[in-house]
Enzyme design. Structure first.
Site, mmCIF file in Angstrom:
data_model
loop_
_atom_site.group_PDB
_atom_site.id
_atom_site.type_symbol
_atom_site.label_atom_id
_atom_site.label_comp_id
_atom_site.label_asym_id
_atom_site.label_seq_id
_atom_site.Cartn_x
_atom_site.Cartn_y
_atom_site.Cartn_z
ATOM 1 N N ASP A 152 -1.965 -2.012 6.100
ATOM 2 C CA ASP A 152 -2.034 -1.775 7.074
ATOM 3 C C ASP A 152 -2.495 -2.461 8.736
ATOM 4 O OD1 ASP A 152 -4.797 -0.855 6.685
ATOM 5 O OD2 ASP A 152 -4.267 1.143 6.720
ATOM 6 N N THR A 159 -0.242 4.204 0.894
ATOM 7 C CA THR A 159 -0.063 6.104 2.114
ATOM 8 C C THR A 159 0.136 4.931 4.132
ATOM 9 O OG1 THR A 159 -1.867 7.676 1.511
ATOM 10 C CG2 THR A 159 -1.235 6.978 3.886
ATOM 11 N N ASP A 190 1.043 -1.416 0.168
ATOM 12 C CA ASP A 190 0.046 -0.279 -0.317
ATOM 13 C C ASP A 190 0.659 1.278 -0.031
ATOM 14 O OD1 ASP A 190 -2.128 1.418 0.113
ATOM 15 O OD2 ASP A 190 -2.486 1.924 2.250
#
Length: 476
Positions: free
Chosen positions: A363, A165, A163
């Protein structure tokens, strides 16, 4: 661990790069920071029920788990023990028939020496010792391994999906540019936009709020707030209808002037910024360029992954120009923009169908489906709940260097296991014939059971010593 009765908190273990809103009944983790308002907690988990204890327990469970390669050892042991007994019997018979006087004494010594020197201690220690030391070494570097199978699968990974971010970037974006349209000025747009975004938990929303606070703009209240999944947010502020989000969302809502915004957005996106479109009363009022700085450690971590022969693919919800700029700057092999959590899951599944062995880094929250689908899920941050459950590897920090460390750890641990198995096998291959009396016709030497016992112990010590080398293995 506690249960929130009132207030707003940001957990140090959620894996999210930004604070998250907590309401009554939500779970929170001890040691987190309350940023706004009062917070009343009820302790519902102490001692063995805490998140920290579960992390410690996860490491302990991993150290006790069995790697799939252990199945090979079990198969070998199934045939090895009967074979040793047969060798011992044959040695006894051979010395009884052909040995020097006293024949039975020599036969007994040879048979016992074979049984002692062939004790499969080293074979049994080869895998679990390396796993135990390797998992502990990973924990020391902030790489928490769920079980030994993950170590073995991680060695075979050829594609890393990441990912953007919070993984490649710092996860704390800032508004770096504001371009207005029509009669709107920068302060008015930021005031209205901040009023809407203050009710959103998205990192980009918080960047707008921080910019408004930094410019000391007077806050106003928004009403009729609603979030459009994967698109943006909208609300009513001071008799104005405000819509904030992607250009495609504004097009769908029939907003005027979006094409003009797209033309100006290109230059910001080429520099790696995310562009947010702000419409007021059905007309484009401004575009906001929001930049999330790349972590200083990211380029070096990506270089290490490439040196390990791994292909890196970036999946992000950002627009194509922004994703392209970031991928180009970091030398990422492949990227896909505008990807939703569901599409990330499908993308990982397609890679697996193509025969790739995939590690997914995220995350642990929105990326949970993709983490679970990947051959190895790597939860960035110190995630709890979904993060730990969905991922085979959890990184205590949100640093991509942890991914490189996990890849290195798996390769070094599996190499160490193979070395141990080689020591065990080659030792028995050489030791059993010597114990049976192979050297006696040439040198008149018959191995004493005491010497055989010492040699057997040395083989176990050598395996343990080799496994302990992992404690000082360089992972990053």
């Amino acid at each position: 661990m506690g249960k929130c009765l009132a207030g707003r908190a940001a957990s140090m273990l959620t894996g999210e790069p930004m604070p998250v809103k907590k309401v009554e009944g939500d779970e929170i983790t001890g040691g987190t920071l309350n940023q706004t308002g009062a917070l009343v907690m009820e302790a519902v988990g102490v001692g063995g029920d805490t998140v920290l204890n579960r992390i410690v327990q996860m490491v302990a469970d991993a150290q006790r788990s069995r790697a799939p390669i252990q199945k090979l050892v079990d198969v070998v042991a199934r045939y090895f023990v009967p074979a040793v007994i047969v060798c011992s019997i044959l040695a006894f018979i051979g010395w009884s028939v052909f040995g020097p006087q006293p024949q039975l004494a020599h036969a007994f010594v040879a048979a016992v020496a074979v049984l002692i020197i062939a004790c499969p201690c080293a074979l049994g220690l080869a895998t679990p010792m390396s796993v135990m030391v390797g998992v502990g070494r990973g924990a020391k570097e902030g790489v928490l391994i769920k079980n030994a199978e993950v170590l073995e699968v991680m060695e075979k990974v050829d594609t890393i999906v990441v990912d953007k971010t919070g993984t490649l970037t710092q996860g704390r974006p800032e508004v770096t540019g504001v371009e207005t349209f029509g009669h709107w000025n920068e302060n008015d747009v930021l005031t209205l936009a901040a009023a809407v975004e203050s009710q959103s938990e998205h990192p980009l929303a918080q960047a707008v709020v921080r910019r408004a606070n930094a410019d000391e703009l007077q806050p106003v209240e928004a009403s009729e707030f609603s979030s459009i999944t994967g698109g943006g947010v909208q609300a009513r502020v001071d008799d104005h209808d405000v819509l904030i989000g992607k250009a495609d969302l504004l097009d769908e809502q029939g907003i005027e002037g979006v094409n003009a915004g797209r033309e100006k957005a290109g230059s910001h996106q080429a520099e790696g910024a995310t562009v947010v479109f702000v419409a007021i009363d059905n007309t484009l009022a401004a575009i906001l360029a929001i930049t999330d700085p790349i972590k200083q450690s990211t380029p070096a971590a990506l270089k290490t992954l490439h040196e390990l022969g791994l292909k890196v693919v970036m999946l992000t919800g950002d627009a194509e120009p922004t994703a392209k700029a970031v991928a180009s700057r970091l030398g990422i092999d492949e990227f896909h923009a505008g990807v939703s959590p569901e599409e990330k899951h499908d993308f990982v599944r397609e890679l697996k169908k193509e025969g790739k062995t995939v590690a997914m880094c995220g995350d642990g929250i929105n990326d949970a489906p993709a983490l679970a689908e990947a051959n190895v899920g790597i939860a960035m941050g110190t995630g709890t709940g979904v993060a730990i459950e969905s991922a085979g590897v959890t990184l205590v920090g949100s640093d991509l260097r942890g991914v490189a460390a996990a890849a290195n750890l798996s390769r070094k641990t599996m190499s160490n296991i193979r070395q141990n198995l080689f020591f065990a096998f080659i030792y028995n291959a050489l030791g059993i014939p010597v114990a049976a009396g192979l050297l006696y016709p040439f040198f008149g030497v018959l191995l004493s059971p005491m010497i055989a016992a010492a040699a057997m112990s040395f083989s176990s010590v050598s395996v343990i010593a080799n496994a302990l080398r992992l404690r000082v293995a360089k992972l990053t």
